[in-house]
Scaffold this motif. Structure first.
Motif, PDB file in Angstrom:
ATOM      1  N   GLY A   1       0.844  -1.189   0.000  1.00 53.69           N
ATOM      2  CA  GLY A   1       0.000   0.000   0.000  1.00 53.69           C
ATOM      3  C   GLY A   1       0.878   1.237   0.000  1.00 53.69           C
ATOM      4  O   GLY A   1       2.030   1.190   0.441  1.00 53.69           O
TER       5      GLY A   1
ATOM      6  N   VAL B   1      -2.064  -2.353  -3.985  1.00 57.62           N
ATOM      7  CA  VAL B   1      -3.517  -2.187  -3.900  1.00 57.62           C
ATOM      8  C   VAL B   1      -3.919  -0.844  -4.504  1.00 57.62           C
ATOM      9  O   VAL B   1      -3.123   0.083  -4.607  1.00 57.62           O
TER      10      VAL B   1
ATOM     11  N   THR C   1      -6.224   1.513  -3.509  1.00 60.29           N
ATOM     12  CA  THR C   1      -6.463   2.671  -2.649  1.00 60.29           C
ATOM     13  C   THR C   1      -5.140   3.245  -2.159  1.00 60.29           C
ATOM     14  O   THR C   1      -4.312   2.521  -1.596  1.00 60.29           O
TER      15      THR C   1
ATOM     16  N   ASN D   1      -9.829   1.507   4.292  1.00 58.57           N
ATOM     17  CA  ASN D   1     -10.100   0.756   3.058  1.00 58.57           C
ATOM     18  C   ASN D   1      -8.818   0.144   2.515  1.00 58.57           C
ATOM     19  O   ASN D   1      -8.809  -1.010   2.064  1.00 58.57           O
ATOM     20  N   MET D   2      -7.740   0.926   2.532  1.00 56.95           N
ATOM     21  CA  MET D   2      -6.452   0.404   2.079  1.00 56.95           C
ATOM     22  C   MET D   2      -6.018  -0.773   2.938  1.00 56.95           C
ATOM     23  O   MET D   2      -5.545  -1.802   2.425  1.00 56.95           O
TER      24      MET D   2
ATOM     25  N   GLU E   1      -7.962  -3.784   1.969  1.00 51.31           N
ATOM     26  CA  GLU E   1      -7.486  -4.319   0.685  1.00 51.31           C
ATOM     27  C   GLU E   1      -6.240  -5.172   0.894  1.00 51.31           C
ATOM     28  O   GLU E   1      -6.083  -6.231   0.267  1.00 51.31           O
TER      29      GLU E   1
ATOM     30  N   CYS F   1      -7.294  -8.458   2.343  1.00 44.64           N
ATOM     31  CA  CYS F   1      -7.889  -9.310   1.307  1.00 44.64           C
ATOM     32  C   CYS F   1      -6.820  -9.919   0.414  1.00 44.64           C
ATOM     33  O   CYS F   1      -6.937 -11.088   0.002  1.00 44.64           O
ATOM     34  N   GLU F   2      -5.772  -9.159   0.114  1.00 49.10           N
ATOM     35  CA  GLU F   2      -4.669  -9.712  -0.680  1.00 49.10           C
ATOM     36  C   GLU F   2      -3.950 -10.821   0.078  1.00 49.10           C
ATOM     37  O   GLU F   2      -3.593 -11.856  -0.494  1.00 49.10           O
TER      38      GLU F   2
END
Length: 225
Positions: A139, A167, A169, A213-214, A217, A220-221
């Protein structure tokens, strides 16, 4: 699933600097986000079972403390064994840096914008290694008088070249009121306090939500692995 470790990287190395203060702000927002699986919930009874395997830890890494000279490694990082490149570097500072980076599963790079780009210290630290970065989620958080979007664009290209999974964001923090101490640089770093007007401006513009949000993400990765 073992815990996943995310490093938040302070990217500038000059004195005085705002970067450690911004990095701490990012750390505080993410570690206090109730939606991120950063720690186990406290048991409410003897039979409480924790069913979330995605425990995330955040750690701050400061490039100023890594003792990296201008790139002087005699081997090409991408040519080393992918499974364990660390012992194959020729410089002790490279081996030490390799060992640090290998400890983490993902990274958040917190960077100022220098002349539409990133600090040389960050590019230098990235260039020392390859396999230690490859395939890991990343990120980007930038900051500057206009948010540092040009630095984000440049860094995204560099990280993509290192085969990192960047990512989408990428928060940009506009700094209008927080200033650096005036005077000659000293050996002992002076902590810079954020001006509350900047913090309030970030809050009103939704920066904290974008940071969360970042973070999600990145989680999720990591879940894909």
């Amino acid at each position: 699933m073992p815990p996943k470790h995310i490093a938040i990287v302070t990217s500038s190395t000059r004195t005085p600097r705002l970067n450690p203060t911004i990095t701490q702000y990012v750390y505080d927002v993410l570690t206090n986000d109730p939606t991120l699986p950063t720690r186990k919930p406290s048991p409410t009874s003897a039979d409480t079972v924790d069913t979330d395997p995605r425990h995330i830890t955040f750690t701050i890494i400061d490039l100023a403390k890594q003792s990296l000279p201008l790139y002087d490694e005699s081997v090409i990082p991408a040519s080393l064994p992918a499974d364990n490149p660390t012992p194959h570097y020729t410089r002790p500072h490279t081996r030490a840096w390799s060992a640090v980076v290998r400890e983490y599963d993902a990274f958040i790079f917190v960077t100022p914008q220098y002349n539409w780009s990133i600090p040389a210290s960050l590019k230098n630290a990235l260039d020392y290694l390859f396999h230690e970065w490859k395939g890991k989620p990343a990120g980007i958080v930038s900051y500057g008088s206009k948010g540092g979007g040009k630095a984000t664009d440049h860094l995204r290209g560099v990280l993509t070249g290192l085969r990192m999974r960047v990512v989408g964001t990428a928060p940009g923090l506009v700094v209008k009121f927080t200033g650096l101490p005036i005077g000659a640089a000293s050996e002992e770093e002076v902590k810079v306090e954020l001006d509350e007007r900047d913090v309030e401006g970030w809050r009103e513009s939704g920066v904290e939500g974008i940071l969360r949000n970042m973070g999600m993400e990145l989680v999720c990765e990591l879940d894909k692995e």
